[in-house]
Design a protein around this motif. Structure first.
Motif, mmCIF file in Angstrom:
data_model
loop_
_atom_site.group_PDB
_atom_site.id
_atom_site.type_symbol
_atom_site.label_atom_id
_atom_site.label_comp_id
_atom_site.label_asym_id
_atom_site.label_seq_id
_atom_site.Cartn_x
_atom_site.Cartn_y
_atom_site.Cartn_z
ATOM 1 N N GLN A 70 0.823 -1.206 0.000
ATOM 2 C CA GLN A 70 0.000 0.000 0.000
ATOM 3 C C GLN A 70 0.859 1.260 0.000
ATOM 4 O O GLN A 70 0.378 2.336 0.336
ATOM 5 C CB GLN A 70 -0.922 0.000 1.234
ATOM 6 C CG GLN A 70 -1.992 -1.066 1.233
ATOM 7 C CD GLN A 70 -3.050 -0.821 0.167
ATOM 8 O OE1 GLN A 70 -3.349 0.316 -0.197
ATOM 9 N NE2 GLN A 70 -3.640 -1.892 -0.351
ATOM 10 N N LYS A 91 1.992 2.894 -5.545
ATOM 11 C CA LYS A 91 0.844 3.498 -6.232
ATOM 12 C C LYS A 91 1.299 4.396 -7.376
ATOM 13 O O LYS A 91 0.700 4.407 -8.454
ATOM 14 C CB LYS A 91 0.003 4.281 -5.228
ATOM 15 C CG LYS A 91 -0.701 3.403 -4.197
ATOM 16 C CD LYS A 91 -1.488 4.236 -3.196
ATOM 17 C CE LYS A 91 -2.144 3.339 -2.146
ATOM 18 N NZ LYS A 91 -2.908 4.119 -1.139
ATOM 19 N N LEU A 113 -5.050 -2.485 -5.733
ATOM 20 C CA LEU A 113 -4.591 -1.153 -6.146
ATOM 21 C C LEU A 113 -4.891 -0.885 -7.614
ATOM 22 O O LEU A 113 -5.279 0.219 -7.995
ATOM 23 C CB LEU A 113 -3.084 -1.008 -5.905
ATOM 24 C CG LEU A 113 -2.624 -0.773 -4.468
ATOM 25 C CD1 LEU A 113 -1.114 -0.578 -4.426
ATOM 26 C CD2 LEU A 113 -3.318 0.432 -3.860
#
Length: 262
Positions: free
Chosen positions: A156, A161, A192
């Motif tokens: 995460q 990202k 994601l």
């Protein structure tokens, strides 16, 4: 021989995505999983290095009596599986990007492939694309930097990202309606990825197909474990095994995760 374990190896923890699919389909099979995280990622290594590591992993699993070996790494499959099949007697199951089903089902005729450099540059990948994606525009993208972050358990992180946005946005601008994940680490990125791509873009990986092929080869060779008891699962890593422990959690499955200096 039917009661001997299935062996699985990968360049790290990503192949646990394959292990989970095999366990679901073959719950009574014993499995030994080998995570060569010390040498991850394989995607940037030479063919000679990949072959040497694949031989080392194979021979360890054979020493443990494995009756079949799943090469749960796209890069190792594309660069080493022909040699392994020619030089060892047990059956081998390989992994390759699921280009064929994506090409068959794509309506836009534009398919994205997110994979490692080692997979995208291999002759097997190119022959698969030529044989099964005629008339399809393939948008290839190397997922540089993704595997090391997954190996650290940073599923995460802001950096992860950013990388996914960088790799996926150009594909979306091209109009892909299928995204093929060409690395067994990448299924852990699906949550994601779904935040980035629209719902109409289908995400596809090789896990289920590999599990079905494993079952078929076991049946063909008459080495399906006849036990009615849940299989034993032993997973090894040659670095700190905490990330492997986190990813190896599977409901209803007793799993032993250990460090192994190999």
């Amino acid at each position: 021989m039917s009661r001997m374990p299935i062996g699985i190896f990968d360049s790290g923890v990503g192949g646990t995505s394959i292990w989970k699919e095999i366990e679901s389909l073959l719950p009574n099979e014993d499995i030994i999983y080998l995570a060569d995280s010390k040498n991850a990622p394989y995607g940037k290594k030479s063919k000679e290095e990949i072959l040497k590591l694949s031989i080392k992993n194979t021979e360890y699993l054979l020493e443990r009596g494995c009756k079949l070996i799943v090469v749960a790494c796209n890069t190792a499959t594309t660069n080493a599986i022909d040699y392994l099949r020619k030089n060892y007697k047990v059956p081998f199951i390989g992994i390759e990007p699921a280009i064929k089903p994506a090409a068959l089902q794509s309506e836009s005729k534009i398919v994205g492939i997110l994979a490692t450099k080692g997979t995208l540059s291999s002759s097997l990948f190119h022959s698969t694309s030529e044989n099964h994606a005629s008339g399809i525009k393939i948008i290839e993208r190397e997922g540089e930097g993704l595997v090391p972050l997954i190996e650290k358990g940073e599923l995460q992180s802001v950096e992860l990202k950013k990388l996914l946005h960088r790799y996926l946005q150009p594909m979306l601008k091209e109009g892909i309606d299928y995204l093929v994940l060409g690395c067994t680490h990448y299924p852990y990125l699906i949550p994601l990825i779904k935040e980035i791509v629209p719902e109409k873009v289908k995400i596809i990986d090789s896990g289920e197909a590999v599990a079905k092929q494993t079952k078929a080869i076991l049946e063909k060779n008459k080495i399906v474990n006849p036990s009615v008891i849940k299989g034993e699962h032993t997973l090894y890593s040659n670095v700190d095994s905490n990330v492997l422990k986190c990813l190896a959690v599977k409901e209803g499955v007793t799993t032993k995760v250990s460090f192994l200096d190999f």
